[in-house]
Motif scaffolding. Structure first.
Motif, PDB file in Angstrom:
ATOM      1  N   THR A 256      47.350  29.568  19.729  1.00 29.32           N
ATOM      2  CA  THR A 256      45.993  30.092  19.907  1.00 29.32           C
ATOM      3  C   THR A 256      45.985  31.599  19.668  1.00 29.32           C
ATOM      4  OG1 THR A 256      46.397  30.294  22.288  1.00 29.32           O
ATOM      5  CG2 THR A 256      45.208  28.335  21.535  1.00 29.32           C
ATOM      6  N   GLU A 257      44.839  32.107  19.209  1.00 28.77           N
ATOM      7  CA  GLU A 257      44.682  33.539  18.967  1.00 28.77           C
ATOM      8  C   GLU A 257      43.202  33.883  18.937  1.00 28.77           C
ATOM      9  OE1 GLU A 257      45.183  37.351  18.622  1.00 28.77           O
ATOM     10  OE2 GLU A 257      46.884  35.996  18.906  1.00 28.77           O
ATOM     11  N   PRO A 258      42.655  34.643  19.899  1.00 31.14           N
ATOM     12  CA  PRO A 258      43.359  35.179  21.068  1.00 31.14           C
ATOM     13  C   PRO A 258      43.661  34.099  22.099  1.00 31.14           C
ATOM     14  CG  PRO A 258      41.034  35.671  21.225  1.00 31.14           C
ATOM     15  CD  PRO A 258      41.239  35.042  19.870  1.00 31.14           C
ATOM     16  N   SER A 259      44.602  34.391  22.997  1.00 30.67           N
ATOM     17  CA  SER A 259      44.995  33.456  24.049  1.00 30.67           C
ATOM     18  C   SER A 259      44.632  34.032  25.417  1.00 30.67           C
ATOM     19  CB  SER A 259      46.498  33.191  23.999  1.00 30.67           C
ATOM     20  OG  SER A 259      46.888  32.704  22.729  1.00 30.67           O
ATOM     21  N   VAL A 260      44.365  33.141  26.359  1.00 30.68           N
ATOM     22  CA  VAL A 260      43.990  33.585  27.697  1.00 30.68           C
ATOM     23  C   VAL A 260      44.653  32.721  28.757  1.00 30.68           C
ATOM     24  CG1 VAL A 260      41.749  34.511  26.989  1.00 30.68           C
ATOM     25  CG2 VAL A 260      41.923  32.120  27.721  1.00 30.68           C
ATOM     26  N   GLU A 261      44.863  33.309  29.927  1.00 29.77           N
ATOM     27  CA  GLU A 261      45.210  32.565  31.133  1.00 29.77           C
ATOM     28  C   GLU A 261      43.914  32.350  31.900  1.00 29.77           C
ATOM     29  OE1 GLU A 261      48.062  31.365  32.081  1.00 29.77           O
ATOM     30  OE2 GLU A 261      49.513  32.385  30.794  1.00 29.77           O
ATOM     31  N   VAL A 262      43.715  31.149  32.408  1.00 33.27           N
ATOM     32  CA  VAL A 262      42.483  30.828  33.124  1.00 33.27           C
ATOM     33  C   VAL A 262      42.786  30.791  34.615  1.00 33.27           C
ATOM     34  CG1 VAL A 262      40.596  29.184  33.374  1.00 33.27           C
ATOM     35  CG2 VAL A 262      41.709  29.472  31.149  1.00 33.27           C
ATOM     36  N   ASP A 263      42.097  31.633  35.380  1.00 29.99           N
ATOM     37  CA  ASP A 263      42.267  31.708  36.830  1.00 29.99           C
ATOM     38  C   ASP A 263      40.977  31.297  37.528  1.00 29.99           C
ATOM     39  OD1 ASP A 263      44.727  32.863  36.250  1.00 29.99           O
ATOM     40  OD2 ASP A 263      43.984  34.905  36.502  1.00 29.99           O
ATOM     41  N   VAL A 264      41.128  30.837  38.771  1.00 26.92           N
ATOM     42  CA  VAL A 264      39.964  30.601  39.627  1.00 26.92           C
ATOM     43  C   VAL A 264      40.168  31.370  40.919  1.00 26.92           C
ATOM     44  CG1 VAL A 264      39.449  28.327  38.668  1.00 26.92           C
ATOM     45  CG2 VAL A 264      40.962  28.509  40.658  1.00 26.92           C
ATOM     46  N   ALA A 265      39.068  31.771  41.542  1.00 22.28           N
ATOM     47  CA  ALA A 265      39.159  32.487  42.809  1.00 22.28           C
ATOM     48  C   ALA A 265      39.836  31.599  43.852  1.00 22.28           C
ATOM     49  CB  ALA A 265      37.769  32.906  43.260  1.00 22.28           C
ATOM     50  N   CYS A 266      40.725  32.186  44.650  1.00 26.19           N
ATOM     51  CA  CYS A 266      41.497  31.437  45.644  1.00 26.19           C
ATOM     52  C   CYS A 266      40.573  30.685  46.597  1.00 26.19           C
ATOM     53  CB  CYS A 266      42.395  32.392  46.416  1.00 26.19           C
ATOM     54  SG  CYS A 266      43.393  31.577  47.679  1.00 26.19           S
ATOM     55  N   PHE A 267      40.852  29.412  46.803  1.00 26.00           N
ATOM     56  CA  PHE A 267      40.011  28.584  47.674  1.00 26.00           C
ATOM     57  C   PHE A 267      40.182  28.969  49.143  1.00 26.00           C
ATOM     58  CE2 PHE A 267      41.801  25.699  44.318  1.00 26.00           C
ATOM     59  CZ  PHE A 267      40.741  25.859  43.440  1.00 26.00           C
ATOM     60  N   SER A 268      41.358  29.499  49.470  1.00 26.17           N
ATOM     61  CA  SER A 268      41.657  29.782  50.866  1.00 26.17           C
ATOM     62  C   SER A 268      41.029  31.094  51.335  1.00 26.17           C
ATOM     63  CB  SER A 268      43.175  29.823  51.075  1.00 26.17           C
ATOM     64  OG  SER A 268      43.503  30.132  52.408  1.00 26.17           O
ATOM     65  N   CYS A 269      41.226  32.153  50.557  1.00 25.69           N
ATOM     66  CA  CYS A 269      40.754  33.475  50.990  1.00 25.69           C
ATOM     67  C   CYS A 269      39.507  33.942  50.257  1.00 25.69           C
ATOM     68  CB  CYS A 269      41.857  34.497  50.808  1.00 25.69           C
ATOM     69  SG  CYS A 269      42.322  34.762  49.062  1.00 25.69           S
ATOM     70  N   LYS A 270      39.028  33.138  49.298  1.00 26.54           N
ATOM     71  CA  LYS A 270      37.828  33.489  48.522  1.00 26.54           C
ATOM     72  C   LYS A 270      37.991  34.835  47.804  1.00 26.54           C
ATOM     73  CE  LYS A 270      35.824  29.811  50.054  1.00 26.54           C
ATOM     74  NZ  LYS A 270      35.688  28.634  49.174  1.00 26.54           N
ATOM     75  N   GLY A 271      39.192  35.074  47.293  1.00 23.71           N
ATOM     76  CA  GLY A 271      39.426  36.275  46.490  1.00 23.71           C
ATOM     77  C   GLY A 271      39.905  37.478  47.263  1.00 23.71           C
ATOM     78  N   LYS A 272      40.099  37.376  48.583  1.00 26.24           N
ATOM     79  CA  LYS A 272      40.497  38.534  49.382  1.00 26.24           C
ATOM     80  C   LYS A 272      42.005  38.765  49.362  1.00 26.24           C
ATOM     81  CE  LYS A 272      36.589  38.006  52.541  1.00 26.24           C
ATOM     82  NZ  LYS A 272      36.169  37.757  53.955  1.00 26.24           N
ATOM     83  N   GLY A 273      42.765  37.693  49.122  1.00 26.60           N
ATOM     84  CA  GLY A 273      44.216  37.807  49.122  1.00 26.60           C
ATOM     85  C   GLY A 273      44.850  37.102  50.308  1.00 26.60           C
ATOM     86  N   CYS A 274      45.789  36.195  50.033  1.00 29.85           N
ATOM     87  CA  CYS A 274      46.457  35.432  51.085  1.00 29.85           C
ATOM     88  C   CYS A 274      47.782  34.911  50.546  1.00 29.85           C
ATOM     89  CB  CYS A 274      45.562  34.284  51.559  1.00 29.85           C
ATOM     90  SG  CYS A 274      45.332  32.981  50.322  1.00 29.85           S
ATOM     91  N   PRO A 275      48.630  34.288  51.384  1.00 28.55           N
ATOM     92  CA  PRO A 275      49.913  33.760  50.892  1.00 28.55           C
ATOM     93  C   PRO A 275      49.759  32.729  49.778  1.00 28.55           C
ATOM     94  CG  PRO A 275      49.953  33.903  53.275  1.00 28.55           C
ATOM     95  CD  PRO A 275      48.543  34.214  52.860  1.00 28.55           C
ATOM     96  N   LEU A 276      48.681  31.918  49.821  1.00 22.75           N
ATOM     97  CA  LEU A 276      48.502  30.891  48.798  1.00 22.75           C
ATOM     98  C   LEU A 276      48.389  31.503  47.407  1.00 22.75           C
ATOM     99  CD1 LEU A 276      48.005  27.938  47.983  1.00 22.75           C
ATOM    100  CD2 LEU A 276      45.565  28.306  48.427  1.00 22.75           C
ATOM    101  N   CYS A 277      47.635  32.585  47.284  1.00 20.71           N
ATOM    102  CA  CYS A 277      47.428  33.230  45.978  1.00 20.71           C
ATOM    103  C   CYS A 277      48.339  34.429  45.787  1.00 20.71           C
ATOM    104  CB  CYS A 277      45.973  33.643  45.808  1.00 20.71           C
ATOM    105  SG  CYS A 277      45.397  34.835  47.052  1.00 20.71           S
ATOM    106  N   LYS A 278      49.330  34.587  46.695  1.00 19.81           N
ATOM    107  CA  LYS A 278      50.271  35.705  46.648  1.00 19.81           C
ATOM    108  C   LYS A 278      49.530  37.039  46.710  1.00 19.81           C
ATOM    109  CE  LYS A 278      53.634  32.960  44.109  1.00 19.81           C
ATOM    110  NZ  LYS A 278      54.430  32.811  42.867  1.00 19.81           N
ATOM    111  N   ASN A 279      48.464  37.042  47.510  1.00 20.35           N
ATOM    112  CA  ASN A 279      47.659  38.238  47.760  1.00 20.35           C
ATOM    113  C   ASN A 279      46.955  38.788  46.521  1.00 20.35           C
ATOM    114  OD1 ASN A 279      48.234  38.482  50.603  1.00 20.35           O
ATOM    115  ND2 ASN A 279      50.294  39.166  50.018  1.00 20.35           N
TER     116      ASN A 279
END
Length: 347
Positions: A256-279
């Motif tokens: 692919t070109e361009p290529s991307v990584e697809v992320d979703v907001a952490c379900f546990s902390c809602k984007g604030k940062g936690c152990p599940l999403c490695k902060n």
């Protein structure tokens, strides 16, 4: 001879009348009718009987034998009936009681995930396509812009069956290549291709040599990353929930070109940062991008006319995130107590 036959008959019938178990019954059978039995031994002396008496004696022998055998059969039947009655009495069951439902398992959670993803994409007009798991290097690598000797092959090192020509597919991209080749570069394509894939992840205990992948491909005119983003917004809002937030990060893939990584907001902390999403506040779901011009050309499409996007993610990965499964091995447990947890219908 005739007197002896009558004595044997009377003695045998008398003993059979007193028999009380199967063992004693067999002992009487052997005593009179066995190879060394009394009646058999008497028959050996038939040569000493006068010729004119033999028919009479022979008839009497048959009569005695028949009487003893009939008595034996009667006793056998009586013992069999007594045994059956005792068994019926001891194993009595009240047939009017309600039955017991058998313990049943549940469909594997991976199968549920794949079906749910298929339903979402079919609602957007995609076809679900299958292909061979034993694949050619040509379809698995070369058409995907991964020529022999390219270092990007190392990340998808797989199991080879015949030299370097036949292998177990390391992704489901060969199915996409086959569909594009069959279209002859003349038709738009909307497809997903879920299925088993294989990789030699021998150096990493957190991965399996076999996993389920869901790849997708859209080929048409004037396709952009905006279309890819809208597709993921639709998919993940239905799969993870309406409040799911999707973002793209730059990445690199040979096909692919361009290529991307697809992320979703952490379900546990809602984007604030936690152990599940490695902060980080985000969870990586899959890789994607615009189909590389070389891949389009290899599969018969003119990159100046056609464009498209492709993506791929592990079914186990999204399943673990959705259901909060911390250990991949739980997905493949045969313990009904484990599988029953997932035997439910989502709202």
């Amino acid at each position: 001879m005739q007197e002896k036959l009558k004595e044997i008959k009377e003695a045998a019938l008398c003993e059979l009348d007193k028999v009380s178990d199967v063992k004693s019954l067999n002992e009487v059978r052997v005593k009179y009718l066995g190879k060394m039995g009394l009646l058999t031994g008497l028959l050996r002396g038939m040569r000493e009987v006068a010729a004119e008496e033999r028919p009479k004696v022979g008839a009497l022998v048959n009569e005695v034998r028949e009487a003893i055998e009939n008595a034996l059969k009667a006793k056998e039947q009586a013992f069999a009936e007594a045994s059956l009655n005792a068994k019926l009495k001891s194993e009595w069951v009240d047939v009017t009681l309600p039955g017991l439902s058998p313990v049943t398992g549940a469909a594997n959670i991976i199968e549920k995930t794949v079906e749910e993803v298929e339903e979402v994409f079919m609602s957007m007009g995609y076809d679900v396509v299958d292909g061979p798991e034993v694949e050619e290097d040509y379809y698995n690598f070369e058409l995907m812009n991964l020529p022999k000797g390219h270092p990007a092959r190392d990340a998808q090192d797989t199991f080879y069956i015949e030299d370097e020509k036949i292998l177990l597919r390391s992704h489901t991209s060969p199915v996409q290549a086959r569909v594009m080749l069959a279209a002859g570069g003349k038709k738009p394509i909307r497809m997903i291709c879920p299925g088993k894939t294989y990789r030699r992840d021998t150096d990493d205990a957190t991965h399996s040599h076999q996993f389920n992948q869901i790849e997708g491909l859209l080929i048409d005119k004037n396709i952009s990353l905006a279309n890819l983003k809208a597709t993921f917004d639709e998919l993940f809002s239905k799969f993870f929930g309406e409040d799911c937030i999707v973002r793209f990060r730059p990445s690199y893939y040979q096909f692919t070109e361009p290529s991307v990584e697809v992320d979703v907001a952490c379900f546990s902390c809602k984007g604030k940062g936690c152990p599940l999403c490695k902060n980080s506040g985000w969870l990586t779901i899959c890789g994607a991008g615009m189909v590389h011009p070389n891949v389009l050309r290899n599969c018969g499409y003119d990159p100046k006319v056609w464009s498209g996007f492709a993506f791929g993610f592990g079914a186990e990965r999204v399943t673990m995130l959705k259901y909060g499964i911390s250990d991949l091995r739980k997905i493949y447990q045969i313990d009904l107590r484990e599988t029953k947890v997932f035997d439910r219908r989502e709202d």
